[in-house]
Design an enzyme around this catalytic site. Structure first.
Site, PDB file in Angstrom:
ATOM      1  N   CYS A  73       0.841  -1.197   0.000  1.00 47.88           N
ATOM      2  CA  CYS A  73       0.000   0.000   0.000  1.00 47.88           C
ATOM      3  C   CYS A  73       0.881   1.253   0.000  1.00 47.88           C
ATOM      4  O   CYS A  73       1.555   1.519  -0.991  1.00 47.88           O
ATOM      5  CB  CYS A  73      -0.990  -0.050   1.162  1.00 47.88           C
ATOM      6  SG  CYS A  73      -2.394   1.072   0.971  1.00 47.88           S
ATOM      7  N   HIS A 161      -3.558  -5.437   0.490  1.00 41.42           N
ATOM      8  CA  HIS A 161      -3.061  -5.897   1.790  1.00 41.42           C
ATOM      9  C   HIS A 161      -3.041  -7.423   1.862  1.00 41.42           C
ATOM     10  O   HIS A 161      -4.036  -8.051   2.212  1.00 41.42           O
ATOM     11  CB  HIS A 161      -3.924  -5.313   2.910  1.00 41.42           C
ATOM     12  CG  HIS A 161      -3.738  -3.844   3.050  1.00 41.42           C
ATOM     13  ND1 HIS A 161      -2.753  -3.298   3.836  1.00 41.42           N
ATOM     14  CD2 HIS A 161      -4.374  -2.797   2.471  1.00 41.42           C
ATOM     15  CE1 HIS A 161      -2.799  -1.985   3.749  1.00 41.42           C
ATOM     16  NE2 HIS A 161      -3.778  -1.655   2.923  1.00 41.42           N
ATOM     17  N   GLU A 163      -1.713  -9.190   4.075  1.00 40.24           N
ATOM     18  CA  GLU A 163      -1.746  -9.612   5.475  1.00 40.24           C
ATOM     19  C   GLU A 163      -3.153  -9.754   6.037  1.00 40.24           C
ATOM     20  O   GLU A 163      -3.346 -10.280   7.134  1.00 40.24           O
ATOM     21  CB  GLU A 163      -0.937  -8.625   6.332  1.00 40.24           C
ATOM     22  CG  GLU A 163      -1.582  -7.266   6.536  1.00 40.24           C
ATOM     23  CD  GLU A 163      -1.394  -6.264   5.406  1.00 40.24           C
ATOM     24  OE1 GLU A 163      -1.679  -5.078   5.622  1.00 40.24           O
ATOM     25  OE2 GLU A 163      -0.965  -6.655   4.292  1.00 40.24           O
TER      26      GLU A 163
END
Length: 189
Positions: A73, A161, A163
């Site tokens: 990001c 993202h 994660e």
């Protein structure tokens, strides 16, 4: 064992980046973005997301450490900005579940996800033009540059993202980055 430093750019998901890598058995440390570059001793660096391009600390200097880098990001945006690309406001801001088209099935970071993957995006700004030496490796209906790679320098970025649990193949992105780090570590020895 591969050692990764996650650089904290004060994003809402940074702790999840550290946790995802730790859960994969990686020796991972969370480091503030003001950490002096000479104190970074890792096989790879993850530049986290964050709210503000004006609060990236020493991140530009980490790009010169000769280890693989994965920008997530804001991390991808600062890579583009620092290395001669262009960042600007996106037409679509906010949170979204997005289908991303992978453009290069040979890319070390994303090729294994070809032809597409579902991801969680959360950003207002985006990379508008990749820096010299980089290739656009993913795109979507809401963001023209969803990912970029400079395989010669082992610098990669994803706008989404990996994660976050909503990203279907996020762990695979981290696994692929670890493979790049391992290969670079062997090459440096």
């Amino acid at each position: 064992m591969t050692r990764i430093d996650v650089i904290d750019n004060h994003g809402q998901f940074t702790h999840l980046e550290q946790r995802a890598l730790r859960d994969m058995g990686v020796d991972v440390s969370l480091r503030d973005n003001t950490t002096p570059p000479e104190e970074i001793d890792a096989d790879g660096i993850v530049l986290s997301g964050g709210p503000d391009m004006d609060d990236i600390g020493n991140c530009p200097e980490y790009l010169d450490l000769d280890v693989p880098v994965l920008g997530i990001c804001l991390g991808m945006q600062l890579i583009a900005d620092e290395l001669g690309g262009r960042v600007g406001g996106g037409e679509y801001g906010g949170y979204a579940d997005v289908t991303v088209d992978i453009l290069d099935d040979d890319d070390p970071l994303l090729g294994s996800l070809y032809p597409e993957t579902r991801v969680w995006a959360s950003h207002a700004d985006e990379v508008k033009e990749v820096p010299p030496g980089f290739e656009r490796t993913a795109t979507s209906d809401v963001c023209g540059v969803e990912a970029m790679s400079n395989t010669d320098e082992a610098i990669y970025g994803v706008q989404w993202h990996p994660e976050v649990a909503h990203t279907e193949e996020g762990e695979e992105v981290f696994e692929n980055f670890l493979s790049v780090c391992d290969q670079q570590s062997v090459a440096r020895q």
